[in-house]
Design an enzyme around this catalytic site. Structure first.
Site, PDB file in Angstrom:
ATOM      1  N   ASP A  55     -16.770  78.465  50.788  1.00 28.98           N
ATOM      2  CA  ASP A  55     -18.342  78.428  49.641  1.00 28.98           C
ATOM      3  C   ASP A  55     -19.408  79.208  50.822  1.00 28.98           C
ATOM      4  OD1 ASP A  55     -19.349  78.795  47.217  1.00 28.98           O
ATOM      5  OD2 ASP A  55     -20.657  77.361  48.523  1.00 28.98           O
ATOM      6  N   SER A  56     -19.418  79.662  50.231  1.00 29.65           N
ATOM      7  CA  SER A  56     -21.355  80.316  50.557  1.00 29.65           C
ATOM      8  C   SER A  56     -22.171  79.514  50.896  1.00 29.65           C
ATOM      9  CB  SER A  56     -22.088  81.292  50.103  1.00 29.65           C
ATOM     10  OG  SER A  56     -22.106  80.175  48.788  1.00 29.65           O
ATOM     11  N   CYS A  97     -15.348  79.448  45.517  1.00 33.77           N
ATOM     12  CA  CYS A  97     -17.108  80.754  45.568  1.00 33.77           C
ATOM     13  C   CYS A  97     -16.744  81.930  44.735  1.00 33.77           C
ATOM     14  CB  CYS A  97     -17.575  81.541  47.150  1.00 33.77           C
ATOM     15  SG  CYS A  97     -18.920  81.976  46.948  1.00 33.77           S
ATOM     16  N   GLU A 151     -30.014  74.107  43.024  1.00 31.66           N
ATOM     17  CA  GLU A 151     -29.950  73.679  43.988  1.00 31.66           C
ATOM     18  C   GLU A 151     -31.651  72.596  44.310  1.00 31.66           C
ATOM     19  OE1 GLU A 151     -28.999  75.517  47.398  1.00 31.66           O
ATOM     20  OE2 GLU A 151     -27.646  76.510  46.576  1.00 31.66           O
ATOM     21  N   CYS A 210     -19.770  80.822  38.464  1.00 34.79           N
ATOM     22  CA  CYS A 210     -21.269  80.302  39.685  1.00 34.79           C
ATOM     23  C   CYS A 210     -20.648  78.830  39.742  1.00 34.79           C
ATOM     24  CB  CYS A 210     -21.515  81.123  39.347  1.00 34.79           C
ATOM     25  SG  CYS A 210     -22.762  80.498  40.515  1.00 34.79           S
ATOM     26  N   HIS A 223     -22.403  76.763  40.822  1.00 28.72           N
ATOM     27  CA  HIS A 223     -23.219  75.979  40.809  1.00 28.72           C
ATOM     28  C   HIS A 223     -23.901  75.564  38.625  1.00 28.72           C
ATOM     29  CE1 HIS A 223     -24.267  76.811  44.157  1.00 28.72           C
ATOM     30  NE2 HIS A 223     -25.813  76.509  44.097  1.00 28.72           N
TER      31      HIS A 223
HETATM   32  N1  DGL Z   1     -21.069  80.141  45.673  1.00 26.37           N
HETATM   33  C1  DGL Z   1     -21.833  80.903  44.620  1.00 26.37           C
HETATM   34  C2  DGL Z   1     -20.778  81.832  43.529  1.00 26.37           C
HETATM   35  O1  DGL Z   1     -19.864  81.106  42.799  1.00 26.37           O
HETATM   36  C3  DGL Z   1     -23.544  81.049  44.375  1.00 26.37           C
HETATM   37  C4  DGL Z   1     -24.015  80.547  45.798  1.00 26.37           C
HETATM   38  C5  DGL Z   1     -23.897  82.509  45.927  1.00 26.37           C
HETATM   39  O2  DGL Z   1     -24.817  83.189  45.529  1.00 26.37           O
HETATM   40  O3  DGL Z   1     -23.824  82.055  47.271  1.00 26.37           O
HETATM   41  O4  DGL Z   1     -20.765  82.905  42.793  1.00 26.37           O
END
Ligand code: DGL
Length: 270
Positions: free
Chosen positions: A12-13, A75, A154, A185, A187
């Site tokens: 993931d990012s 992600c 976050e 997403c 989050h």
């Molecule tokens: N993990 C990213 C997503 O699911 C969210 C956080 C980011 O923008 O890197 O799109």
């Protein structure tokens, strides 16, 4: 080593993919996992497709070098733009978060009107729209980017400020008469209660993290790759920036303690 006992690679990012890892642990407790969070370059959701593809490629390279049996792109922003490139470039099974979420939404909807929320990169790519219509062309899809949700989650915010942002973001798609909403997403599962309160309890929320873990379980069984070991499974974590913030925020996302964390550099990092 028996192929079944090799690890599942997940990237993931940053910390968001830990919601996917949480669902994987719940359903597949015997599996060894290696999680990579590209915390030095997060967020991906505001970046161009070319940049996200390059970052995703480097993460995939890092994990495949660790002899993993399956790769999970945990992600949404990365799955949205890079899955085709990664599937062409690497020969192992690759699961993203978009296809499982899209399939579950098509099964859940009764009136064929589906809402999708995500980062700017995910919504701009129309990856969910494409995946939903690939399942059933008669579906109507209404999407909206909710960029403030990521930093709010976050920071651990959940009160009025999230409600206000949510009302502003969700009004348009709620007005379209959708009966199903994809949380596109990593989050957003942490905002499920707020989102449900705003759009109404009668709208089915699809959690892509849950659907991805279910799809992973199905793929492992289909390919006879499910772990059979009776020993305690091993969870490893790698990050590209200092582990401090990842640990602080990540345990809330994962719902358990994080041990075994190392800082790493990715192959072609700039
Ligand atoms: N993990 C990213 C997503 O699911 C969210 C956080 C980011 O923008 O890197 O799109």
């Amino acid at each position: 080593m028996d192929k079944k006992e090799r690890s599942i690679g997940i990237f993931d990012s940053g910390i968001g993919g830990l919601t996917v890892l949480h669902e994987i642990h719940k359903r597949l407790p015997k599996e060894h996992t290696i999680y990579l969070g590209d915390t030095a370059r997060v967020p991906y959701g505001i970046r161009s497709p070319e940049t996200v593809i390059r970052y995703a490629f480097e993460s995939a390279q890092f994990l495949t070098a660790k002899n993993i049996k399956v790769l999970v792109i945990a992600c949404n922003s990365a799955s949205a733009v890079s899955i085709d490139t990664l599937r062409k470039s690497f020969s192992l099974p690759i699961i993203g978060v978009i296809e499982p979420g899209a399939k579950a939404a098509v099964v859940a909807t009764r009136n064929r009107k589906i809402g999708v929320i995500g980062t700017e990169a995910t919504i701009r790519s129309q990856a969910y729209d494409i995946a939903i219509r690939r399942e059933d062309r008669s579906m109507e899809v209404f999407s909206h980017a909710c960029p403030l949700f990521v930093p709010l989650v976050e920071e651990g915010w959940s009160g009025t400020i999230v409600e206000l942002a949510g009302e502003a973001y969700l009004k348009d798609i709620s007005d379209k008469g959708i009966d199903t909403l994809v949380l596109g997403c990593t989050h957003y599962p942490l905002l499920k209660h707020v989102i449900s309160r705003i759009v109404g309890q009668n709208i089915t929320l699809i959690d892509s993290a849950v659907e991805t873990a279910k799809q992973l379980r199905a793929v492992l069984h289909e390919l006879s790759l499910a772990a059979t070991n009776e020993d305690k499974s091993i969870q490893e974590f790698f990050v590209t920036d200092s582990p401090a913030r990842f640990l602080e925020v990540g345990e809330r996302f994962l719902g358990s303690k994080i041990h075994n964390i190392k800082k790493t550099a990715l192959a072609m990092e700039v």
